[in-house]
Design an enzyme around this catalytic site. Structure first.
Site, PDB file in Angstrom:
ATOM      1  N   GLU A  82       0.612   0.030  -6.003  1.00  8.92           N
ATOM      2  CA  GLU A  82       0.569   0.771  -5.448  1.00  8.92           C
ATOM      3  C   GLU A  82       0.263   0.437  -3.611  1.00  8.92           C
ATOM      4  O   GLU A  82      -1.232  -0.182  -3.579  1.00  8.92           O
ATOM      5  CB  GLU A  82      -0.675   1.672  -6.598  1.00  8.92           C
ATOM      6  N   LYS A 121       2.088  -7.253  -3.586  1.00  5.69           N
ATOM      7  CA  LYS A 121       0.717  -6.546  -3.238  1.00  5.69           C
ATOM      8  C   LYS A 121      -0.237  -6.925  -2.747  1.00  5.69           C
ATOM      9  O   LYS A 121      -1.504  -6.876  -1.986  1.00  5.69           O
ATOM     10  CB  LYS A 121       0.155  -5.597  -4.919  1.00  5.69           C
ATOM     11  N   CYS A 148      -9.956  -2.830  -2.555  1.00 10.90           N
ATOM     12  CA  CYS A 148      -8.762  -4.099  -2.966  1.00 10.90           C
ATOM     13  C   CYS A 148      -8.843  -5.228  -1.879  1.00 10.90           C
ATOM     14  O   CYS A 148      -9.018  -6.690  -2.271  1.00 10.90           O
ATOM     15  CB  CYS A 148      -7.444  -3.336  -2.377  1.00 10.90           C
TER      16      CYS A 148
HETATM   17  C1  UDX Z   1      -5.960  -0.909   1.415  1.00 13.10           C
HETATM   18  C2  UDX Z   1      -4.460  -0.694   1.955  1.00 13.10           C
HETATM   19  O1  UDX Z   1      -4.549  -0.520   3.096  1.00 13.10           O
HETATM   20  C3  UDX Z   1      -3.761  -0.386   0.940  1.00 13.10           C
HETATM   21  O2  UDX Z   1      -2.639  -0.041   0.735  1.00 13.10           O
HETATM   22  C4  UDX Z   1      -3.795  -1.140  -0.689  1.00 13.10           C
HETATM   23  O3  UDX Z   1      -3.531   0.206  -0.967  1.00 13.10           O
HETATM   24  C5  UDX Z   1      -5.344  -0.844  -1.350  1.00 13.10           C
HETATM   25  O4  UDX Z   1      -5.631  -1.514  -0.066  1.00 13.10           O
HETATM   26  P1  UDX Z   1      -7.837   1.072   1.114  1.00 13.10           P
HETATM   27  O5  UDX Z   1      -8.319  -0.239   1.086  1.00 13.10           O
HETATM   28  O6  UDX Z   1      -7.864   2.753   0.374  1.00 13.10           O
HETATM   29  O7  UDX Z   1      -6.256   0.570   1.258  1.00 13.10           O
HETATM   30  O8  UDX Z   1      -8.443   1.541   3.219  1.00 13.10           O
HETATM   31  P2  UDX Z   1      -7.728   0.878   4.328  1.00 13.10           P
HETATM   32  O9  UDX Z   1      -7.082   1.684   5.284  1.00 13.10           O
HETATM   33  O10 UDX Z   1      -6.747  -0.594   3.915  1.00 13.10           O
HETATM   34  O11 UDX Z   1      -8.895   0.331   5.047  1.00 13.10           O
HETATM   35  C6  UDX Z   1      -9.998  -0.887   4.335  1.00 13.10           C
HETATM   36  C7  UDX Z   1     -11.042  -1.110   5.125  1.00 13.10           C
HETATM   37  O12 UDX Z   1     -10.501  -1.988   6.801  1.00 13.10           O
HETATM   38  C8  UDX Z   1     -11.731  -0.071   5.926  1.00 13.10           C
HETATM   39  O13 UDX Z   1     -13.072  -0.715   5.709  1.00 13.10           O
HETATM   40  C9  UDX Z   1     -11.843  -0.138   6.707  1.00 13.10           C
HETATM   41  O14 UDX Z   1     -12.478   1.147   7.657  1.00 13.10           O
HETATM   42  C10 UDX Z   1     -10.969  -1.073   7.089  1.00 13.10           C
HETATM   43  N1  UDX Z   1     -10.317  -1.190   8.699  1.00 13.10           N
HETATM   44  C11 UDX Z   1      -9.423  -0.550   9.014  1.00 13.10           C
HETATM   45  C12 UDX Z   1     -11.017  -1.618   9.959  1.00 13.10           C
HETATM   46  O15 UDX Z   1     -12.050  -1.960  10.022  1.00 13.10           O
HETATM   47  N2  UDX Z   1     -10.069  -1.576  10.810  1.00 13.10           N
HETATM   48  C13 UDX Z   1      -9.176  -1.628  10.988  1.00 13.10           C
HETATM   49  O16 UDX Z   1      -8.022  -1.817  12.231  1.00 13.10           O
HETATM   50  C14 UDX Z   1      -8.729  -0.679   9.910  1.00 13.10           C
END
Ligand code: UDX
Length: 461
Positions: free
Chosen positions: A160, A219, A275
């Protein structure tokens, strides 16, 4: 092989939303989501879903009671399904060999045993949980050893990629769907059956098929690369602060290079979520188990950088507040690991609050979606005592209540509502000098200065 009936084991952040989307897009398929947790299933059957995601309630309500069902009755649901998604939790192991790094596969194992016990005929098993490489093989051997009937099984990997907060739009319009299967005639047939499910709304050219291990590894690697971009830009944020550069300008400048691209270059207090850290540690563990020490150290450094980003933020607060936060009120805006979710797993806010409490600060937390019970659980899990929670943690009903009488205010989650706070009002409510620590670079720097705040914004010199 045509799929008429799907069962999903695990009604969490992945299973619930994914199945709701399949049910909405495939009205001819019956989808049953199972979980042993009665309270969680009751919530999926109620008006207050256990997962907050924009647009999720609408798609659940569209199909629930028609072709989408939530139940704790696992066995008949498995027995009646052509295809079974395994969406159970795979937390990092907290004990024994690989503790703190390897994935704990006990829920996957009991799911496999249960499937073997109750199945008859042909079944396709699809692993969707985030898992280390070669889990599919483990599922296959558990099932082969426990298969009492003449049932036949094909195991597929279908990781996913949805991100929380945008799960519904991500699933509706995915960059790609990845499906791994065995390169045998039966494996390919199973793979095509799952492709056909997704083809109900995803163009065929966006559905990538690979062998099992490539799919499983992809993944981990996708999440490791995304996390690495954040740690890279966060390392630069510290340099920007030291040199007087602006990390957002650097991100914009490098992101326009089409080879780099603009996404995942937003500096922050550190990434969280279920993740990134888990998958990085899994990757490290995998490398180590093949004696690949340099790749292991390389990927571990992404986690080290993330931990450093969180701790240096706390240090910045303590140093700025004249080297002590003892007894001082610190307003914390945002506790979720990102905006538009009620999920707090691995949120930077947890460690930041823990460390501030260890300095005997009084933390006053406001988050629009995270209830006190969750915050309390998270703090207990990282070793904050109940006594300290009772004495040093308060929950505020809104940002202004949090700011009232505070020595400092820190933004830890980028909720949209924080972008247009009434700054003069906040300033008036706070003690002076009114210190602001913007861990997400979402507050307007000029306006903060104009209204008299002493502001530190992550990555801005
Ligand atoms: C992530 C992956 O994006 C997704 O493809 C996978 O299936 C699960 O893990 P998620 O953890 O839901 O998704 O959120 P994501 O938007 O990736 O953000 C993860 C963390 O990184 C958050 O704490 C977010 O605030 C942080 N982040 C994200 C940053 O600090 N800077 C960024 O530019 C992007």
């Amino acid at each position: 092989m045509k799929i008429n009936s799907i069962c999903c084991l695990g009604a969490g952040y992945v299973g619930g939303p994914t199945m709701a989307m399949i049910a909405a897009k495939c009205p001819h398929i019956t989808v049953t989501v199972c979980d042993m947790n009665q309270a969680r299933i009751d919530a999926w059957n109620s008006d207050t879903l256990p997962v907050y995601e924009p647009g999720l309630k609408e798609i659940v309500e569209k199909s629930r009671g028609k072709n989408l069902h939530f139940t704790t009755d696992l066995k008949p649901s498995i027995a009646g399904a052509d295809l079974i998604f395994v969406c159970v939790g795979t937390p990092t192991k907290s004990y024994g060999i690989g503790a703190g790094r390897a994935a704990d596969l006990r829920y996957i194992e009991s799911a496999a045993r249960l499937i073997a016990e109750v199945s008859e005929g042909n079944k396709i098993i699809v692993e969707k949980s985030t898992i280390p490489v070669k889990t599919a093989t483990a599922i296959q051997s558990i099932i082969a050893a426990n298969n009492s009937s003449n049932a036949t099984f094909q195991v597929l990997s279908n990781p996913e990629f949805l991100a929380e907060g945008t799960a519904v739009t991500d699933m509706e319009n995915p960059d790609r769907i990845l499906i791994g299967g065995e390169q045998t005639p039966e494996g390919r047939e199973a793979l095509e059956a799952l492709v056909a499910v997704y083809e109900n709304w995803v163009p065929r050219e966006r559905i990538i098929t690979t062998n099992l291990w490539s799919s499983e590894l992809s993944k981990l690697v996708a999440n490791a690369f995304l996390a690495q971009r954040i740690s890279s830009i966060n390392s630069i944020s510290a340099l920007c602060e030291a040199t007087g550069a602006d990390v957002d300008e650097v991100s914009r400048a490098i992101g326009t290079d089409s080879r780099i691209g603009p996404k995942f270059l937003k500096s922050s207090v550190g990434f969280g979520g279920s993740c990134f850290q888990k998958d990085l540690l899994n990757l490290v563990y995998l490398c180590e188990s093949f004696n690949l020490h340099e790749p292991a150290a390389y990927w571990r450094s992404v986690v080290t950088m993330n931990d450093w980003q969180k701790s240096r933020f706390v240090e910045k607060i303590v140093r700025t507040l004249f080297n002590t936060v003892n007894g001082k009120r610190i307003a914390i805006l945002g506790f979720a690991f990102k905006k538009d979710t009620n999920d707090t797993r691995e949120s930077a806010a947890i460690n930041i609050c823990r460390d501030l409490i260890a300095e005997n600060a009084q933390v006053v937390i406001y988050d629009p979606r995270v209830p006190f019970a969750t915050i309390q659980r998270d703090l207990l899990e990282v070793g904050v005592s109940q006594q300290l929670i009772d004495s040093n943690v308060e929950i505020a009903a809104d940002p202004y209540a949090a700011a009232k009488g505070a020595h400092a205010l820190a933004t830890l989650t980028e909720w949209d509502e924080f972008r247009d706070l009434d700054l003069p009002k906040i300033h008036e409510l706070m003690l002076k000098p009114a210190f602001v620590f913007d861990g997400r670079a979402i507050l307007p720097a000029e306006a903060l200065a104009k209204h008299g705040f002493e502001a530190f914004i992550i990555g801005k010199g």
